[in-house]
Design a protein around this motif. Structure first.
Motif, short mmCIF file in Angstrom:
data_model
loop_
_atom_site.label_atom_id
_atom_site.label_comp_id
_atom_site.label_asym_id
_atom_site.label_seq_id
_atom_site.Cartn_x
_atom_site.Cartn_y
_atom_site.Cartn_z
N MET A 285 -3.17 3.06 -2.31
CA MET A 285 -1.64 2.81 -2.13
C MET A 285 -1.20 3.14 -0.88
O MET A 285 -0.46 2.42 -0.30
CB MET A 285 -1.07 3.07 -3.42
N THR B 108 -2.18 1.49 2.27
CA THR B 108 -1.53 0.08 1.88
C THR B 108 -0.28 0.49 2.72
O THR B 108 0.05 -0.80 3.41
CB THR B 108 -1.93 -0.45 0.64
N THR C 266 4.95 9.93 -6.42
CA THR C 266 4.64 8.58 -7.29
C THR C 266 5.31 8.63 -8.50
O THR C 266 5.52 9.68 -8.99
CB THR C 266 3.27 8.47 -7.54
N TYR D 52 2.15 6.26 -12.33
CA TYR D 52 0.88 5.82 -11.96
C TYR D 52 0.26 5.72 -13.06
O TYR D 52 -0.12 6.54 -14.07
CB TYR D 52 0.06 6.86 -10.97
N VAL E 251 -5.57 -4.24 -2.88
CA VAL E 251 -4.29 -3.20 -3.29
C VAL E 251 -3.06 -4.23 -2.64
O VAL E 251 -3.21 -4.32 -1.35
CB VAL E 251 -4.48 -2.04 -2.42
N VAL F 286 1.07 -3.80 -1.98
CA VAL F 286 2.47 -3.18 -1.90
C VAL F 286 3.59 -4.02 -1.71
O VAL F 286 3.54 -4.99 -0.91
CB VAL F 286 2.51 -1.98 -0.77
N CYS G 165 3.46 -0.70 -6.17
CA CYS G 165 1.77 -1.04 -5.69
C CYS G 165 1.18 -1.24 -7.04
O CYS G 165 1.26 -1.01 -8.05
CB CYS G 165 1.65 0.49 -5.24
#
Length: 143
Positions: free
Chosen positions: A57, A60, A84, A87, A102, A104, A118
């Motif tokens: 992520m 990305t 984060t 998750y 992936v 975002v 994400c």
């Protein structure tokens, strides 16, 4: 069909630390990339722990920032993952050879800080998180 730059042209990583394979979509507020999970720095050669998805992520998001920089005629810059939130997903590991997408989506972004929603998707795989990132401002010495 859009042709996007190679991942190595969009993020400041090199060699085996480039975990993404290619950009598949980009617009003002989002970017999607694909990768085939591979053995290497992470995992046991057959699987990669799902926590590595946070790095997928983050890279990305880095590719998104790289695309924006290219469009603005600016250099590719280093960014930092601050953290984060939430998750979560339905797997504990990714099997080597699995194709993952992936995506975002920008929640907010200013000159330094960003927040992104994400998602990682693959056959039988759904992982989500919000990532907070920081990119130092561009100064005159970097131009």
């Amino acid at each position: 069909m859009n042709v996007f730059p190679a991942i190595a042209e969009l993020i400041p990583h090199t060699g085996p630390m480039i975990l993404l394979d290619r950009v598949t979509a980009f617009d003002e507020d989002s970017l999607s990339a694909e990768l085939v999970v591979r053995a290497g720095l992470f995992g046991d050669g057959k699987t990669v722990p799902a926590w590595v998805g946070i790095e997928y992520m983050a890279q990305t998001i880095g590719a998104y920032a790289g695309m924006k920089a290219r469009l603005a005629g600016e250099p590719i810059r280093l960014g930092f993952l601050l953290g984060t939130r939430r998750y979560s997903g339905n797997v504990a590991e990714f099997r080597v050879g699995t194709l993952l997408t992936v995506r975002v989506d920008k929640i907010m972004q200013d000159e330094k800080l960003g927040a992104f929603e994400c998602r990682i998707a693959g056959e039988g795989i759904e992982m989500t998180a919000n990532l907070n990132v920081y990119q130092p401002p561009l100064d005159d010495t970097q131009l």
